[in-house]
Design a protein around this motif. Structure first.
Motif, PDB file in Angstrom:
ATOM      1  N   VAL A  80      28.138  10.576  59.001  1.00 17.50           N
ATOM      2  CA  VAL A  80      27.232   9.956  58.025  1.00 17.50           C
ATOM      3  C   VAL A  80      28.019   9.121  57.018  1.00 17.50           C
ATOM      4  CG1 VAL A  80      25.651  10.471  56.105  1.00 17.50           C
ATOM      5  CG2 VAL A  80      25.376  11.628  58.307  1.00 17.50           C
ATOM      6  N   MET A  81      29.150   9.651  56.529  1.00 19.71           N
ATOM      7  CA  MET A  81      29.984   8.880  55.595  1.00 19.71           C
ATOM      8  C   MET A  81      30.511   7.610  56.265  1.00 19.71           C
ATOM      9  SD  MET A  81      32.105  11.653  53.333  1.00 19.71           S
ATOM     10  CE  MET A  81      32.300  12.983  54.526  1.00 19.71           C
ATOM     11  N   LYS A  82      30.920   7.720  57.523  1.00 20.68           N
ATOM     12  CA  LYS A  82      31.422   6.560  58.268  1.00 20.68           C
ATOM     13  C   LYS A  82      30.335   5.507  58.402  1.00 20.68           C
ATOM     14  CE  LYS A  82      34.020   4.084  61.046  1.00 20.68           C
ATOM     15  NZ  LYS A  82      35.149   3.324  60.550  1.00 20.68           N
ATOM     16  N   LEU A  83      29.147   5.907  58.802  1.00 18.55           N
ATOM     17  CA  LEU A  83      28.041   4.966  58.946  1.00 18.55           C
ATOM     18  C   LEU A  83      27.681   4.321  57.612  1.00 18.55           C
ATOM     19  CD1 LEU A  83      25.788   7.008  61.391  1.00 18.55           C
ATOM     20  CD2 LEU A  83      27.005   4.877  61.918  1.00 18.55           C
ATOM     21  N   ARG A  84      27.625   5.114  56.571  1.00 15.75           N
ATOM     22  CA  ARG A  84      27.300   4.605  55.230  1.00 15.75           C
ATOM     23  C   ARG A  84      28.344   3.588  54.771  1.00 15.75           C
ATOM     24  NH1 ARG A  84      28.000   8.891  50.974  1.00 15.75           N
ATOM     25  NH2 ARG A  84      30.114   8.220  51.363  1.00 15.75           N
ATOM     26  N   ASN A  85      29.617   3.921  54.942  1.00 16.47           N
ATOM     27  CA  ASN A  85      30.674   3.023  54.494  1.00 16.47           C
ATOM     28  C   ASN A  85      30.739   1.751  55.330  1.00 16.47           C
ATOM     29  OD1 ASN A  85      31.291   4.875  52.531  1.00 16.47           O
ATOM     30  ND2 ASN A  85      33.043   5.728  53.591  1.00 16.47           N
ATOM     31  N   THR A  86      30.443   1.853  56.623  1.00 17.96           N
ATOM     32  CA  THR A  86      30.415   0.668  57.483  1.00 17.96           C
ATOM     33  C   THR A  86      29.297  -0.273  57.052  1.00 17.96           C
ATOM     34  OG1 THR A  86      31.327   1.923  59.338  1.00 17.96           O
ATOM     35  CG2 THR A  86      30.159  -0.112  59.881  1.00 17.96           C
ATOM     36  N   ARG A  87      28.144   0.284  56.744  1.00 17.43           N
ATOM     37  CA  ARG A  87      27.018  -0.546  56.277  1.00 17.43           C
ATOM     38  C   ARG A  87      27.338  -1.203  54.946  1.00 17.43           C
ATOM     39  NH1 ARG A  87      22.736   3.878  57.935  1.00 17.43           N
ATOM     40  NH2 ARG A  87      22.581   3.361  60.137  1.00 17.43           N
ATOM     41  N   ARG A  88      27.946  -0.459  54.036  1.00 14.34           N
ATOM     42  CA  ARG A  88      28.325  -1.030  52.742  1.00 14.34           C
ATOM     43  C   ARG A  88      29.323  -2.166  52.901  1.00 14.34           C
ATOM     44  NH1 ARG A  88      29.124   4.427  49.087  1.00 14.34           N
ATOM     45  NH2 ARG A  88      26.912   4.842  48.785  1.00 14.34           N
ATOM     46  N   ALA A  89      30.292  -1.983  53.783  1.00 17.30           N
ATOM     47  CA  ALA A  89      31.295  -3.023  54.016  1.00 17.30           C
ATOM     48  C   ALA A  89      30.646  -4.269  54.610  1.00 17.30           C
ATOM     49  CB  ALA A  89      32.394  -2.502  54.940  1.00 17.30           C
ATOM     50  N   ARG A  90      29.707  -4.089  55.519  1.00 16.43           N
ATOM     51  CA  ARG A  90      29.012  -5.243  56.099  1.00 16.43           C
ATOM     52  C   ARG A  90      28.193  -5.983  55.057  1.00 16.43           C
ATOM     53  NH1 ARG A  90      27.160  -2.478  61.696  1.00 16.43           N
ATOM     54  NH2 ARG A  90      29.149  -2.717  62.778  1.00 16.43           N
ATOM     55  N   ARG A  91      27.509  -5.219  54.186  1.00 12.81           N
ATOM     56  CA  ARG A  91      26.717  -5.850  53.126  1.00 12.81           C
ATOM     57  C   ARG A  91      27.618  -6.622  52.173  1.00 12.81           C
ATOM     58  NH1 ARG A  91      23.974  -0.935  51.383  1.00 12.81           N
ATOM     59  NH2 ARG A  91      22.960  -0.322  53.283  1.00 12.81           N
ATOM     60  N   ALA A  92      28.742  -6.024  51.811  1.00 19.13           N
ATOM     61  CA  ALA A  92      29.675  -6.691  50.900  1.00 19.13           C
ATOM     62  C   ALA A  92      30.227  -7.971  51.526  1.00 19.13           C
ATOM     63  CB  ALA A  92      30.821  -5.749  50.536  1.00 19.13           C
ATOM     64  N   ALA A  93      30.529  -7.939  52.822  1.00 21.38           N
ATOM     65  CA  ALA A  93      31.044  -9.120  53.509  1.00 21.38           C
ATOM     66  C   ALA A  93      29.975 -10.203  53.579  1.00 21.38           C
ATOM     67  CB  ALA A  93      31.514  -8.757  54.905  1.00 21.38           C
ATOM     68  N   THR A  94      28.740  -9.797  53.762  1.00 24.04           N
ATOM     69  CA  THR A  94      27.639 -10.762  53.820  1.00 24.04           C
ATOM     70  C   THR A  94      27.454 -11.416  52.468  1.00 24.04           C
ATOM     71  OG1 THR A  94      26.538  -9.472  55.533  1.00 24.04           O
ATOM     72  CG2 THR A  94      25.172 -11.035  54.323  1.00 24.04           C
ATOM     73  N   VAL A  95      27.489 -10.654  51.403  1.00 18.93           N
ATOM     74  CA  VAL A  95      27.339 -11.187  50.054  1.00 18.93           C
ATOM     75  C   VAL A  95      28.515 -12.097  49.717  1.00 18.93           C
ATOM     76  CG1 VAL A  95      27.308 -10.567  47.608  1.00 18.93           C
ATOM     77  CG2 VAL A  95      25.909  -9.288  49.232  1.00 18.93           C
ATOM     78  N   GLU A  96      29.699 -11.677  50.092  1.00 18.13           N
ATOM     79  CA  GLU A  96      30.903 -12.433  49.782  1.00 18.13           C
ATOM     80  C   GLU A  96      30.949 -13.778  50.485  1.00 18.13           C
ATOM     81  OE1 GLU A  96      35.354 -11.611  51.023  1.00 18.13           O
ATOM     82  OE2 GLU A  96      34.634 -10.129  49.561  1.00 18.13           O
ATOM     83  N   THR A  97      30.589 -13.813  51.746  1.00 15.57           N
ATOM     84  CA  THR A  97      30.668 -15.045  52.524  1.00 15.57           C
ATOM     85  C   THR A  97      29.347 -15.790  52.600  1.00 15.57           C
ATOM     86  OG1 THR A  97      30.149 -13.939  54.610  1.00 15.57           O
ATOM     87  CG2 THR A  97      32.480 -14.099  53.982  1.00 15.57           C
ATOM     88  N   GLY A  98      28.277 -15.094  52.353  1.00 13.61           N
ATOM     89  CA  GLY A  98      26.964 -15.705  52.485  1.00 13.61           C
ATOM     90  C   GLY A  98      26.491 -15.792  53.927  1.00 13.61           C
ATOM     91  N   LEU A  99      27.311 -15.259  54.835  1.00 15.12           N
ATOM     92  CA  LEU A  99      26.969 -15.279  56.258  1.00 15.12           C
ATOM     93  C   LEU A  99      26.765 -13.877  56.775  1.00 15.12           C
ATOM     94  CD1 LEU A  99      29.686 -17.810  57.446  1.00 15.12           C
ATOM     95  CD2 LEU A  99      27.271 -18.289  57.085  1.00 15.12           C
ATOM     96  N   PRO A 100      25.844 -13.703  57.704  1.00 15.85           N
ATOM     97  CA  PRO A 100      25.711 -12.358  58.320  1.00 15.85           C
ATOM     98  C   PRO A 100      26.964 -12.020  59.103  1.00 15.85           C
ATOM     99  CG  PRO A 100      23.970 -13.873  59.075  1.00 15.85           C
ATOM    100  CD  PRO A 100      24.883 -14.660  58.213  1.00 15.85           C
ATOM    101  N   ARG A 101      27.307 -10.789  59.067  1.00 14.31           N
ATOM    102  CA  ARG A 101      28.508 -10.364  59.782  1.00 14.31           C
ATOM    103  C   ARG A 101      28.168  -9.532  60.965  1.00 14.31           C
ATOM    104  NH1 ARG A 101      33.593  -7.076  57.395  1.00 14.31           N
ATOM    105  NH2 ARG A 101      34.849  -7.308  59.196  1.00 14.31           N
TER     106      ARG A 101
END
Length: 101
Positions: A80-101
């Motif tokens: 659960v922690m792995k899934l949660r952290n992976t989703r957070r990292a993807r969201r942060a990358a999307t916000v940072e680049t403006g592109l879906p990852r």
């Protein structure tokens, strides 16, 4: 062979197996870092513990049921922690680049 010996050995094995997950759970929870953890490995591990529980119920083995249930809980918490952290990292990358990852 004494009747209690298989249960004693199963209990010792269960304690060792379950205890082996505690440092990973503690570190993942404390640091919030699960990047190096294999998602596929934990999915397989959670599946295996679930199957061991079913097997233990079929053969009425208390050590197998108890320790695999405890291990399932620990492994699931890491998953659960792995899934949660992976989703957070993807969201942060999307916000940072403006592109879906």
């Amino acid at each position: 062979m004494e009747a209690y010996l298989p249960t004693l050995i199963g209990t010792a094995a269960g304690i060792c197996s379950t205890a082996s997950f505690v440092p990973q759970v503690w570190k993942s929870w404390r640091l919030g870092d699960t990047e190096a953890i294999s998602l596929k490995m934990y999915v397989v591990t959670v599946t295996a513990f679930s199957l061991w529980i079913v097997y233990g119920l079929f053969i009425a083995s208390l050590p197998i049921v108890v320790f695999n249930t405890l291990s399932l809980g620990l492994a699931t918490s890491v998953l659960v922690m792995k899934l949660r952290n992976t989703r957070r990292a993807r969201r942060a990358a999307t916000v940072e680049t403006g592109l879906p990852r």
